[in-house]
Design an enzyme around this catalytic site. Sequence first.
Site, short mmCIF file in Angstrom:
data_model
loop_
_atom_site.label_atom_id
_atom_site.label_comp_id
_atom_site.label_asym_id
_atom_site.label_seq_id
_atom_site.Cartn_x
_atom_site.Cartn_y
_atom_site.Cartn_z
N ARG A 47 0.76 -1.18 0.22
CA ARG A 47 -0.01 0.36 0.37
C ARG A 47 0.47 0.86 -0.12
NH1 ARG A 47 -2.37 -0.14 5.40
NH2 ARG A 47 -3.61 1.27 4.62
N LYS B 103 -2.16 -6.72 12.34
CA LYS B 103 -3.04 -7.01 13.17
C LYS B 103 -4.26 -6.97 11.82
CE LYS B 103 -3.40 -2.35 14.24
NZ LYS B 103 -3.79 -1.20 15.51
N ASP B 104 -3.97 -6.16 10.44
CA ASP B 104 -4.68 -6.20 9.26
C ASP B 104 -4.77 -7.73 8.89
OD1 ASP B 104 -4.81 -3.94 10.33
OD2 ASP B 104 -3.21 -2.84 8.70
N SER C 253 -11.44 1.82 16.47
CA SER C 253 -11.63 0.36 16.18
C SER C 253 -12.43 0.41 17.80
CB SER C 253 -9.84 0.23 17.17
OG SER C 253 -9.93 -1.02 18.37
N LEU C 254 -13.46 -0.91 17.66
CA LEU C 254 -14.26 -1.04 18.81
C LEU C 254 -13.49 -2.05 20.27
CD1 LEU C 254 -16.81 -2.92 16.65
CD2 LEU C 254 -17.63 -0.91 18.34
N ARG C 255 -12.22 -1.83 19.70
CA ARG C 255 -11.53 -2.34 20.35
C ARG C 255 -10.52 -1.36 21.66
NH1 ARG C 255 -6.18 -2.27 21.33
NH2 ARG C 255 -6.05 -1.39 19.48
N ARG C 256 -10.25 0.00 20.41
CA ARG C 256 -10.30 0.61 21.74
C ARG C 256 -11.18 1.49 22.30
NH1 ARG C 256 -5.99 2.08 17.01
NH2 ARG C 256 -4.11 0.93 17.42
N ARG D 76 -10.81 7.77 11.30
CA ARG D 76 -9.85 6.77 9.88
C ARG D 76 -9.71 7.85 9.34
NH1 ARG D 76 -12.85 3.18 6.61
NH2 ARG D 76 -10.30 3.45 5.75
N ARG E 44 -4.96 11.37 10.36
CA ARG E 44 -5.45 10.92 11.93
C ARG E 44 -5.15 12.45 12.47
NH1 ARG E 44 -6.46 4.72 13.48
NH2 ARG E 44 -6.94 4.07 11.59
N CYS F 216 -13.62 -9.57 11.09
CA CYS F 216 -14.04 -8.45 11.43
C CYS F 216 -13.23 -7.16 12.43
CB CYS F 216 -15.37 -8.34 11.14
SG CYS F 216 -16.52 -9.08 12.48
N1 LIG Z 1 -5.71 -0.13 11.55
C1 LIG Z 1 -4.51 0.30 10.84
C2 LIG Z 1 -2.71 -0.39 11.39
N2 LIG Z 1 -2.20 -1.50 10.87
C3 LIG Z 1 -0.98 -0.51 11.75
C4 LIG Z 1 -0.49 0.03 12.08
C5 LIG Z 1 0.25 0.26 13.36
C6 LIG Z 1 1.58 -0.94 12.92
C7 LIG Z 1 1.17 -2.02 13.63
O1 LIG Z 1 0.19 -2.65 14.66
O2 LIG Z 1 2.39 -3.15 13.16
C8 LIG Z 1 -1.95 0.74 12.18
C9 LIG Z 1 -2.65 2.03 12.75
C10 LIG Z 1 -2.77 2.14 13.57
O3 LIG Z 1 -3.15 1.12 14.41
O4 LIG Z 1 -2.64 3.24 14.70
#
Ligand SMILES: NCc1[nH]cc(CCC(=O)O)c1CC(=O)O
Length: 329
Positions: A27, A99-100, A145-148, A165, A171, A258
């Site tokens: 990306r 995490k993605d 983020s729902l987690r946060r 977003r 951000r 999700c």
């Molecule tokens: N959701 C997007 C995303 N995916 C990974 C990161 C940060 C880098 C990582 O976790 O390795 C981020 C940005 C964030 O959550 O602030």
Amino acid sequence: MKKSERYLSIYKSLGDEVKDKIVIATRESQLALWQANNVKAQLESLYPDMKVELLGMTTKGDQILDSPLSKIGGKGLFVKELENALTEGRADIAVHSMKDVPMAFPEGLGLAVICEREDPSDAFVSNKVESLDQLPSGAVVGTSSLRRSCQLRMKRPDLIIKDLRGNVNTRLRKMDDGEYDAIILATAGLVRLEMLDRIRQRIPAETSLPAGGQGAMGIECRSDDVQTINLLAPLQHEETAIRVTAERAVNERLNGGCQAPIACFAILTGDSIWLRGLVGSPDGKTMIEGEIRGHKDDAKSLGVQLADDLLARGADIILDALYNEENSN
Ligand SMILES: NCc1[nH]cc(CCC(=O)O)c1CC(=O)O
């Protein structure tokens, strides 16, 4: 022989068959480019004769910025285009934030290595106060983020949480423009982009348990591309791989592909794993927390056991409600 030298000799023993170029699909956000360039530099230093090129692409997740991710198909949106480039042979590898990365890979693709983890914590970022505790009642905090947000709501029901977003720079700009009193970002992203001065507080795991895989990069390639898999092998960081394996097992069992309000975080001490996890309701009123300890060789099954424990204690009700809501949208 050093690990890197061993792999170099395997590589050289392939003689004329060796590839002389690796293309990295990435990306084009600043963070994604940093990560791809980091892998490029590691490969170039291991294999000085190799050409390593980046193939930049824009994903659906980058294009659609006006709806919450959970409503438009989740994290997979950021990896699909990259995976197509791998499948079609336009690229050899894709570098992801673990995490993605969704749990299931498309046929013919898989994860080759998991690289050393950066600080996995969430960062508290603000121009107004030094820590979460200092935020006054009614302060506006940005996160999508729902987690946060569920963990934040649990601890500070007096705060207002507003969707946020965009990539890291977008951000930060929105906060600088005054739309938010504070925002929560991954520490790892800010460290990588050399924005340490933005971090007011690295939020402890007890306050905001990180997302599975946060802070770790993973490299995906075609499962039958043995040569690339061998070339990548020295980039594997065993401790990180074990921790992330345990964390991802929790997400997989909870169907957390999700954007669910799920956190899971493993720490490795010697051979022992300490894995914590939680599932929260988006309103921050209910939170099911759990932990498990065991041997590192059982990373995956420990993750499944912890997830089952959370489900049995009520996470199933929270997640069912969420998944049903998503399907009816
Ligand atoms: N959701 C997007 C995303 N995916 C990974 C990161 C940060 C880098 C990582 O976790 O390795 C981020 C940005 C964030 O959550 O602030």
